[in-house]
Design a protein around this motif. Structure first.
Motif, PDB file in Angstrom:
ATOM      1  N   GLY A  75       0.807  -1.223   0.000  1.00 19.26           N
ATOM      2  CA  GLY A  75       0.000   0.000   0.000  1.00 19.26           C
ATOM      3  C   GLY A  75       0.835   1.265   0.000  1.00 19.26           C
ATOM      4  O   GLY A  75       0.328   2.341  -0.320  1.00 19.26           O
ATOM      5  N   MET A  76       2.093   1.147   0.361  1.00 20.99           N
ATOM      6  CA  MET A  76       2.987   2.310   0.434  1.00 20.99           C
ATOM      7  C   MET A  76       3.779   2.530  -0.848  1.00 20.99           C
ATOM      8  O   MET A  76       4.470   3.533  -0.970  1.00 20.99           O
ATOM      9  CB  MET A  76       3.980   2.136   1.592  1.00 20.99           C
ATOM     10  N   THR A  77       3.687   1.599  -1.779  1.00 22.74           N
ATOM     11  CA  THR A  77       4.503   1.696  -2.989  1.00 22.74           C
ATOM     12  C   THR A  77       3.859   2.596  -4.025  1.00 22.74           C
ATOM     13  O   THR A  77       2.645   2.816  -4.023  1.00 22.74           O
ATOM     14  CB  THR A  77       4.724   0.297  -3.610  1.00 22.74           C
ATOM     15  N   ARG A  78       4.680   3.072  -4.917  1.00 23.89           N
ATOM     16  CA  ARG A  78       4.176   3.926  -6.005  1.00 23.89           C
ATOM     17  C   ARG A  78       3.455   3.128  -7.077  1.00 23.89           C
ATOM     18  O   ARG A  78       2.827   3.706  -7.958  1.00 23.89           O
ATOM     19  CB  ARG A  78       5.325   4.718  -6.617  1.00 23.89           C
ATOM     20  N   GLU A  79       3.521   1.816  -6.994  1.00 24.78           N
ATOM     21  CA  GLU A  79       2.810   0.968  -7.948  1.00 24.78           C
ATOM     22  C   GLU A  79       1.304   0.956  -7.684  1.00 24.78           C
ATOM     23  O   GLU A  79       0.521   0.617  -8.544  1.00 24.78           O
ATOM     24  CB  GLU A  79       3.340  -0.473  -7.909  1.00 24.78           C
ATOM     25  N   MET A  80       0.934   1.323  -6.483  1.00 23.98           N
ATOM     26  CA  MET A  80      -0.478   1.350  -6.098  1.00 23.98           C
ATOM     27  C   MET A  80      -0.988   2.788  -6.178  1.00 23.98           C
ATOM     28  O   MET A  80      -0.269   3.714  -5.817  1.00 23.98           O
ATOM     29  CB  MET A  80      -0.653   0.852  -4.660  1.00 23.98           C
ATOM     30  N   PRO A  81      -2.241   2.976  -6.590  1.00 26.40           N
ATOM     31  CA  PRO A  81      -2.780   4.343  -6.641  1.00 26.40           C
ATOM     32  C   PRO A  81      -2.961   4.967  -5.260  1.00 26.40           C
ATOM     33  O   PRO A  81      -3.108   6.178  -5.144  1.00 26.40           O
ATOM     34  CB  PRO A  81      -4.122   4.185  -7.352  1.00 26.40           C
TER      35      PRO A  81
END
Length: 159
Positions: free
Chosen positions: A119-125
């Protein structure tokens, strides 16, 4: 010149009101996106032999998000309707600006928590939603100022 000399703030207030309704609407959309992601992910993710969707905390986050999104929508519709009617909506505008941005931020935060490290990654909106909402809580008047405006009007103080 905007209006008559010394009377330029009133037309600007109308524009600020419209802008703040937009911000409330954007907040609702971002909160709904986070809720949709939680609803899709919770049954799929299994921890300690159980789906996240069976965990009480996750159930509370989903229920609370759905309820608060519904409240945000109704508040925003009510404010927009009153504005279209030409009514004084300064108090409602401050309410929705503060409530919608703060609430959406909380909902996105719970979604990020549910997704864990992903949830903290830039891959997730969620990362982008969180950053947008964080700044929206400040520009066009921080939440604390809008809360003060509502309290000031209700209490009849102008200090």
């Amino acid at each position: 010149m905007l209006g008559k000399r010394g009377q330029g703030f009133l037309p600007m207030q109308v524009r600020l009101g419209t802008r703040r309704i937009e911000m409330a609407s954007w907040s609702i959309g971002m909160a709904q996106r986070a809720l949709d992601m939680m609803i899709e992910y919770a049954p799929q993710r299994v921890t300690f032999g159980k789906a996240l969707s069976s965990r009480q905390t996750v159930q509370n986050w989903v229920s609370d998000a759905a309820t608060r999104i519904h409240a945000m929508r109704l508040m925003t519709y009510d404010c927009a309707w009153k504005m279209d009617e030409g009514r004084d909506t300064r108090q409602e505008i401050s309410m929705i600006k503060s409530y919608c941005t703060e609430t959406a931020y909380d909902i996105v935060d719970h979604a990020m928590q549910m997704f864990g490290g992903m949830g903290m990654t830039r891959e997730m909106p969620l990362y982008l939603l969180s950053n947008k909402l964080r700044t929206m809580r400040i520009y066009d008047g921080p939440s604390e100022i809008h809360n003060w405006v509502v309290a000031r009007d209700l209490l009849g103080t102008r200090d």
